[in-house]
Design a protein around this motif. Structure first.
Motif, PDB file in Angstrom:
ATOM      1  N   LEU A 491      10.510 -52.523 -34.857  1.00  0.00           N
ATOM      2  CA  LEU A 491      10.678 -53.116 -36.179  1.00  0.00           C
ATOM      3  C   LEU A 491      12.153 -53.239 -36.527  1.00  0.00           C
ATOM      4  O   LEU A 491      12.587 -54.243 -37.094  1.00  0.00           O
ATOM      5  N   LEU A 492      12.937 -52.234 -36.147  1.00  0.00           N
ATOM      6  CA  LEU A 492      14.375 -52.270 -36.394  1.00  0.00           C
ATOM      7  C   LEU A 492      15.003 -53.470 -35.694  1.00  0.00           C
ATOM      8  O   LEU A 492      15.852 -54.165 -36.258  1.00  0.00           O
ATOM      9  N   GLY A 493      14.580 -53.723 -34.448  1.00  0.00           N
ATOM     10  CA  GLY A 493      15.099 -54.873 -33.715  1.00  0.00           C
ATOM     11  C   GLY A 493      14.785 -56.170 -34.417  1.00  0.00           C
ATOM     12  O   GLY A 493      15.626 -57.079 -34.505  1.00  0.00           O
ATOM     13  N   TYR A 494      13.568 -56.263 -34.955  1.00  0.00           N
ATOM     14  CA  TYR A 494      13.198 -57.460 -35.683  1.00  0.00           C
ATOM     15  C   TYR A 494      14.042 -57.632 -36.941  1.00  0.00           C
ATOM     16  O   TYR A 494      14.531 -58.728 -37.246  1.00  0.00           O
ATOM     17  N   LEU A 495      14.247 -56.554 -37.687  1.00  0.00           N
ATOM     18  CA  LEU A 495      15.042 -56.629 -38.914  1.00  0.00           C
ATOM     19  C   LEU A 495      16.475 -57.034 -38.621  1.00  0.00           C
ATOM     20  O   LEU A 495      17.095 -57.778 -39.385  1.00  0.00           O
ATOM     21  N   ASN A 496      17.014 -56.569 -37.500  1.00  0.00           N
ATOM     22  CA  ASN A 496      18.378 -56.949 -37.123  1.00  0.00           C
ATOM     23  C   ASN A 496      18.456 -58.444 -36.817  1.00  0.00           C
ATOM     24  O   ASN A 496      19.429 -59.113 -37.184  1.00  0.00           O
ATOM     25  N   GLU A 497      17.426 -58.956 -36.150  1.00  0.00           N
ATOM     26  CA  GLU A 497      17.393 -60.387 -35.855  1.00  0.00           C
ATOM     27  C   GLU A 497      17.329 -61.193 -37.146  1.00  0.00           C
ATOM     28  O   GLU A 497      18.017 -62.212 -37.303  1.00  0.00           O
ATOM     29  N   SER A 598      10.837 -45.191 -24.215  1.00  0.00           N
ATOM     30  CA  SER A 598      11.203 -44.930 -22.831  1.00  0.00           C
ATOM     31  C   SER A 598      12.533 -45.596 -22.521  1.00  0.00           C
ATOM     32  O   SER A 598      12.768 -46.751 -22.897  1.00  0.00           O
ATOM     33  N   ILE A 599      13.400 -44.862 -21.828  1.00  0.00           N
ATOM     34  CA  ILE A 599      14.743 -45.341 -21.495  1.00  0.00           C
ATOM     35  C   ILE A 599      14.897 -45.362 -19.984  1.00  0.00           C
ATOM     36  O   ILE A 599      14.528 -44.411 -19.302  1.00  0.00           O
ATOM     37  N   SER A 600      15.446 -46.454 -19.451  1.00  0.00           N
ATOM     38  CA  SER A 600      15.691 -46.507 -18.008  1.00  0.00           C
ATOM     39  C   SER A 600      17.163 -46.723 -17.678  1.00  0.00           C
ATOM     40  O   SER A 600      17.637 -46.295 -16.634  1.00  0.00           O
ATOM     41  N   GLN A 601      17.911 -47.371 -18.578  1.00  0.00           N
ATOM     42  CA  GLN A 601      19.317 -47.666 -18.328  1.00  0.00           C
ATOM     43  C   GLN A 601      20.184 -47.092 -19.437  1.00  0.00           C
ATOM     44  O   GLN A 601      19.741 -46.924 -20.577  1.00  0.00           O
ATOM     45  N   LYS A 602      21.433 -46.818 -19.093  1.00  0.00           N
ATOM     46  CA  LYS A 602      22.357 -46.273 -20.095  1.00  0.00           C
ATOM     47  C   LYS A 602      22.593 -47.281 -21.214  1.00  0.00           C
ATOM     48  O   LYS A 602      22.798 -46.910 -22.378  1.00  0.00           O
ATOM     49  N   ALA A 603      22.561 -48.578 -20.861  1.00  0.00           N
ATOM     50  CA  ALA A 603      22.758 -49.616 -21.881  1.00  0.00           C
ATOM     51  C   ALA A 603      21.674 -49.549 -22.952  1.00  0.00           C
ATOM     52  O   ALA A 603      21.927 -49.826 -24.124  1.00  0.00           O
ATOM     53  N   GLU A 604      20.458 -49.164 -22.559  1.00  0.00           N
ATOM     54  CA  GLU A 604      19.372 -49.036 -23.527  1.00  0.00           C
ATOM     55  C   GLU A 604      19.634 -47.886 -24.486  1.00  0.00           C
ATOM     56  O   GLU A 604      19.336 -47.981 -25.685  1.00  0.00           O
ATOM     57  N   LEU A 605      20.189 -46.807 -23.975  1.00  0.00           N
ATOM     58  CA  LEU A 605      20.560 -45.686 -24.842  1.00  0.00           C
ATOM     59  C   LEU A 605      21.625 -46.106 -25.841  1.00  0.00           C
ATOM     60  O   LEU A 605      21.558 -45.784 -27.026  1.00  0.00           O
ATOM     61  N   LYS A 606      22.593 -46.860 -25.358  1.00  0.00           N
ATOM     62  CA  LYS A 606      23.697 -47.302 -26.212  1.00  0.00           C
ATOM     63  C   LYS A 606      23.204 -48.205 -27.340  1.00  0.00           C
ATOM     64  O   LYS A 606      23.721 -48.156 -28.458  1.00  0.00           O
ATOM     65  N   ARG A 607      22.185 -49.015 -27.034  1.00  0.00           N
ATOM     66  CA  ARG A 607      21.697 -49.964 -28.043  1.00  0.00           C
ATOM     67  C   ARG A 607      20.998 -49.292 -29.209  1.00  0.00           C
ATOM     68  O   ARG A 607      20.923 -49.868 -30.300  1.00  0.00           O
ATOM     69  N   ILE A 608      20.486 -48.080 -29.006  1.00  0.00           N
ATOM     70  CA  ILE A 608      19.732 -47.435 -30.088  1.00  0.00           C
ATOM     71  C   ILE A 608      20.624 -47.128 -31.290  1.00  0.00           C
ATOM     72  O   ILE A 608      20.338 -47.599 -32.401  1.00  0.00           O
ATOM     73  N   PRO A 674      18.225 -33.776 -23.244  1.00  0.00           N
ATOM     74  CA  PRO A 674      17.611 -33.974 -24.571  1.00  0.00           C
ATOM     75  C   PRO A 674      18.439 -33.373 -25.697  1.00  0.00           C
ATOM     76  O   PRO A 674      18.515 -33.948 -26.782  1.00  0.00           O
ATOM     77  N   GLU A 675      19.077 -32.225 -25.453  1.00  0.00           N
ATOM     78  CA  GLU A 675      19.880 -31.571 -26.488  1.00  0.00           C
ATOM     79  C   GLU A 675      21.123 -32.411 -26.802  1.00  0.00           C
ATOM     80  O   GLU A 675      21.506 -32.573 -27.971  1.00  0.00           O
ATOM     81  N   GLU A 676      21.780 -32.950 -25.761  1.00  0.00           N
ATOM     82  CA  GLU A 676      22.967 -33.784 -25.977  1.00  0.00           C
ATOM     83  C   GLU A 676      22.607 -35.067 -26.724  1.00  0.00           C
ATOM     84  O   GLU A 676      23.320 -35.489 -27.642  1.00  0.00           O
ATOM     85  N   TRP A 677      21.500 -35.658 -26.316  1.00  0.00           N
ATOM     86  CA  TRP A 677      21.083 -36.905 -26.952  1.00  0.00           C
ATOM     87  C   TRP A 677      20.706 -36.679 -28.415  1.00  0.00           C
ATOM     88  O   TRP A 677      21.048 -37.481 -29.294  1.00  0.00           O
ATOM     89  N   LYS A 678      20.050 -35.568 -28.681  1.00  0.00           N
ATOM     90  CA  LYS A 678      19.686 -35.239 -30.056  1.00  0.00           C
ATOM     91  C   LYS A 678      20.925 -35.081 -30.924  1.00  0.00           C
ATOM     92  O   LYS A 678      20.975 -35.553 -32.061  1.00  0.00           O
ATOM     93  N   LYS A 679      21.958 -34.446 -30.405  1.00  0.00           N
ATOM     94  CA  LYS A 679      23.193 -34.245 -31.171  1.00  0.00           C
ATOM     95  C   LYS A 679      23.897 -35.579 -31.439  1.00  0.00           C
ATOM     96  O   LYS A 679      24.425 -35.808 -32.537  1.00  0.00           O
ATOM     97  N   ILE A 680      23.890 -36.466 -30.436  1.00  0.00           N
ATOM     98  CA  ILE A 680      24.510 -37.785 -30.626  1.00  0.00           C
ATOM     99  C   ILE A 680      23.830 -38.530 -31.772  1.00  0.00           C
ATOM    100  O   ILE A 680      24.488 -39.093 -32.655  1.00  0.00           O
ATOM    101  N   LEU A 681      22.498 -38.528 -31.766  1.00  0.00           N
ATOM    102  CA  LEU A 681      21.752 -39.232 -32.809  1.00  0.00           C
ATOM    103  C   LEU A 681      21.949 -38.593 -34.173  1.00  0.00           C
ATOM    104  O   LEU A 681      22.114 -39.291 -35.186  1.00  0.00           O
ATOM    105  N   GLN A 682      21.940 -37.273 -34.244  1.00  0.00           N
ATOM    106  CA  GLN A 682      22.102 -36.590 -35.526  1.00  0.00           C
ATOM    107  C   GLN A 682      23.499 -36.801 -36.097  1.00  0.00           C
ATOM    108  O   GLN A 682      23.657 -36.977 -37.313  1.00  0.00           O
TER     109      GLN A 682
END
Length: 845
Positions: A491-497, A598-608, A674-682
């Motif tokens: 939904l976020l992707g749609y709102l950005n579009e 689900s994430i497969s590439q680092k670019a996908e992580l960056k896009r979040i 998971p701990e590093e990713w959680k801290k980045i998002l927070q």
């Protein structure tokens, strides 16, 4: 000679077509709702309009429309006038980047869609380079012309809304009724009555001296063979073969014999021998209309709605009285008769020995019709406001507008006298809607019906069929809701579009211009910022309060969370009831629980985080613009946009679970644990939500709250206010990690300003509400008790605003935090500048 089911052959899927405009002469409501509508919706086509011959619609509306569940609510239907018959059978399907037109001889009836012998042509384009696109746009131009007199919802849909939602629809600028080359051997031309007759168009495209033989297949003819005589006269060197049905037709029984023309029995052709399986022993009728011209170098074949009559083809001097539509094929190789099965044994018929069906004489499209004194072109019910649009030749006073239900019963509860104008607007009582009005007509003082019947368009319901991406996303969300799924990140992707630029700005190739007035009318297309600007108009503010995508998205998400919570609670109760007394009742969570993203590439992580930041920045930018316009009010759209954006960002950063890339060989995560990713998002959440909370507070300082006129809207508005007043404490808790610090002071000020403007939240059930707000999607619990304590602390600060000891209110700065005072000045912090210190003369305090 393969026969296909018309609507089943339409390419389906969410990305093909979203809209359909259908035209027909005769119409069967039950066949349409139970067969056609069902199939179209299965192919994700929800925006559907039907144009029907006005007289034929009058005949069936109320007489055979009983028990319909979707009439007035999921499709619009309008009667269209013609001097003779409104006779085209067009099925036009529209998508974002797709167009398809299927047209021919079949009406929207069981007979037209399978029982009878019918012939259709189909054109499809999915690219601006398609050679078929000019023909499709000429066909769309024809539909727009048919809708000339349609106003309100039905007219707006064809003339404005659909073209805005298709990149391939462009104004037709070529010469009409001309051949377009579509491949090495085939040329196509559209023929339809307008300034010139179809006969004239045919004569201009098919050279008379090249034609050796003409074959005509049609069920209806002029009694004296007027049209056939015209063909014999114009193509004087050609022989003519005519195929007639022995029964269920209108043969030329009084035509003067001519040696150049021969009549044959249709039933003896290979196609005519084709039967269908029908328990009632149905006799398959000929209803196709086909005109084949065999030439020395080229073959020509006209397929469409026109019968072999003067009413359909007209003459050299006069256009036909019917509205007809067809297409002429031209090829040097194709034998169209063989392809269609018009072959086999020829059995000669004498038309003078046949009879003209008396029922068909009265109903077939061959004669001029009696015209009503007043034409109701369209009728829209929006809430309690009814708008009717009329055309008429002379003024008539003291008319009654009468309402009927779907079985044709006049609803005596409403029989209002009116003075005729081009547009009528009246307000109906809320209780009147309980009678389910289906259509309207006009009567004079002598109880004579002087208008056609017109189906009422229920705008509140039909809005949900709008073809805009906003509404399609809402429908997709509702489908996900029914399946127990909802992806906030999608939904976020749609709102950005949407935020990046909506349909008004995207398509530079679409030359349909959109005026500011149209923008205000097309509320479903508006971005949040445009909607807030439009809400300055009272009637638009009312429409936007329920119809804007922001409000609908928030309602859908709220419903999803509520239903998911109820399901989980029921499952928990079942587990506790079924658990053995010796076993623990603690719920077990599987180690392999499905992850939300689900994430497969680092670019996908960056896009979040980039996606959430994009939406946050757009919202903040829009709020800054809105806050400078004092005419804008705090309304449902503003509150729901805050709730929607903040809820999605919180879900993505705090509560969603992520399937991070993992290296099985090295037994380690590829990019982040998971701990590093959680801290980045927070950490990212801290800055984004702080900015949203502060900017929202700044905005509402300068705006007044809208005052709804009706109770239903007032309840909804208050509900959204209460949700805002509840969630701000939860966001404060997450932003500052439940730690009181100098940095949390700005969050305090934001909450205080929101409370000062919107009031204090209801205390009943606050802790339970907070505890359950994100429970359906939260992997781990949060401390609802701590959020309640935070709420109590800030409410205590609110009590100090009037004391002016630690806080005070200023009309420009909002609620301010006093830092210190001296003998002359007071120094304070305001949300207007997170890092600045303001001062004010003590006497002004």
């Amino acid at each position: 000679m393969v026969e296909l089911k018309l609507y089943h052959e339409i390419p389906g899927g969410r990305n093909k077509f979203h809209s359909a405009i259908l035209t027909t002469y005769s119409f069967n409501f039950h066949h349409f709702e139970y067969q056609v509508l069902k199939t179209l919706k299965h192919k994700s086509i929800y925006n559907i309009g039907v144009l029907v011959d006005s007289t034929m619609l009058d005949n069936v509306l109320g007489a055979s429309s009983a028990g319909l569940k979707q009439l007035t609510e999921t499709y619009s239907i309008n009667g269209v006038y013609a001097r003779g018959a409104f006779h085209p059978k067009i099925n036009f399907f529209i998508g974002d980047n797709h167009l398809m037109m299927v047209f021919g001889s079949g009406n929207i009836t069981a007979g037209g869609h399978g029982k009878n012998h019918e012939t259709f042509s189909a054109l499809f384009a999915d690219s601006s380079e398609s050679p078929l696109l000019p023909i499709l746009n000429e066909g769309w131009e024809y539909l727009i012309k048919l809708a000339d007199n349609l106003e309100g919802y039905s007219g707006l849909r064809i003339k404005k809304v659909i073209p805005r939602n298709c990149t391939l629809i462009k104004p037709f600028q070529s010469e009409k009724h001309k051949f377009h080359k579509v491949d090495e051997d085939t040329e196509l031309a559209l023929l339809y009555n307008e300034d010139s007759s179809i006969l004239n168009q045919l004569l201009a495209l098919i050279p008379a001296n090249e034609i050796d033989n003409i074959t005509i297949v049609s069920p209806y003819y002029d009694e004296d063979g007027t049209f056939l005589k015209s063909i014999l006269e114009e193509y004087s060197k050609s022989r003519v073969d005519v195929y007639l049905p022995k029964e269920n037709g209108l043969p030329p029984t009084k035509m003067t014999e001519d040696k150049r023309i021969k009549f044959y029995q249709w039933e003896n052709t290979n196609r005519g021998e084709k039967t269908i399986n029908a328990s009632e022993g149905y006799i398959r009728k000929l209803h196709s209309k086909l005109f084949f011209f065999k030439g020395k170098n080229y073959n020509y074949c006209l397929v469409g709605s026109a019968n072999a009559t003067k009413a359909a083809f007209g003459t050299r001097d006069i256009r036909g009285i019917n509205e007809e539509f067809g297409m002429l094929y031209k090829s040097s190789k194709t034998n169209y008769l063989n392809n269609l099965g018009i072959t086999g044994k020829k059995e000669v018929l004498d038309p003078s020995t046949l009879t003209r069906d008396k029922y068909l004489v009265n109903t077939a499209p061959i004669t001029e019709k009696y015209q009503k004194s007043v034409k109701i072109e369209s009728c829209d019910l929006d809430g309690l406001t009814l708008k009717c649009f009329f055309t008429f030749s002379s003024n008539i006073d003291n008319l009654y507008i009468c309402f009927y239900n779907d079985i044709g019963e006049e609803l005596s509860k409403f029989n209002q006298i009116i003075t005729l104008t081009e547009k009528l607007q009246i307000r109906v009582a809320k209780d009147f809607l309980l009678y389910s009005p289906a259509y309207v007509l006009l009567k004079d003082q002598n109880e004579r019906i002087i208008s056609n019947k017109q189906v009422i368009n229920n705008i509140a319901k039909l809005f949900n069929t709008d073809p805009s991406k906003e509404n399609r996303a809402i429908r997709s969300m509702r489908s996900a809701l029914e399946m127990g799924k909802l992806n906030e990140y999608s939904l976020l992707g749609y709102l950005n579009e949407l935020s990046a630029g909506n349909n008004y700005h995207k398509d530079k190739t679409n030359t349909y211009s959109v005026s500011q007035e149209e923008k205000l009318e097309a509320h479903s297309e508006m971005t949040f910022e445009e909607a807030m600007m439009a809400s300055k108009h009272k009637d638009k503010n009312q429409q936007l309060s329920t119809k804007h995508y922001t409000v609908q998205f928030w309602q859908t998400i709220s419903m999803f969370y509520k239903e998911k919570l109820e399901i989980e609670q029921e499952e928990l109760n079942d587990e506790e009831e079924e658990a053995d007394a010796t076993e623990s009742n603690e719920r077990k969570v599987a180690d392999d629980k499905e992850k939300d993203i689900s994430i497969s590439q680092k670019a996908e992580l960056k896009r979040i985080p980039e996606s959430t930041e994009t939406q946050a920045n757009y919202f903040i930018k829009s709020l800054n613009i809105i806050s400078r316009d004092s005419e804008i009010e705090i309304n449902e759209v503003l509150l729901c946009q805050f709730l929607l954006i903040s809820q999605i960002i919180t879900a993505v950063h705090i509560f969603k679970s992520y399937d991070l890339p993992y290296d099985e060989k090295r037994k380690m995560y590829k990019f982040y644990t998971p701990e590093e990713w959680k801290k980045i998002l927070q950490d990212k959440y801290h800055g984004l939500m702080q900015d949203i909370l502060v900017t929202f507070a700044k905005t509402i300082i300068n705006l007044s709250i809208t005052t709804p006129e009706d109770d239903h809207r007032a309840r909804n508005l208050n509900s959204y206010k209460q949700e805002v007043l509840t969630f701000i404490f939860l966001y404060h808790y997450f932003i500052n990690r439940n730690v009181e610090s100098p940095h949390s002071e700005i969050s305090d000020l934001a909450c205080l300003n929101i409370l000062y403007k919107l009031g204090l939240p209801d205390n009943d059930g606050f802790k339970e509400y907070i505890e359950n707000s994100f429970k359906p999607i939260a992997e781990k619990k949060y401390d609802a008790y701590a959020v309640s304590k935070l709420k109590s602390r800030i409410e205590n600060l609110m009590n100090e605003v009037n004391d002016k000891t630690k806080y005070f209110y200023h009309k420009h700065y909002g609620v301010c935090h006093i830092i210190r005072k001296d003998s002359k000045k007071v120094f304070f912090k305001s949300i207007m500048d997170e890092y600045g210190i303001f001062n004010l003369n003590l006497k002004d305090l």
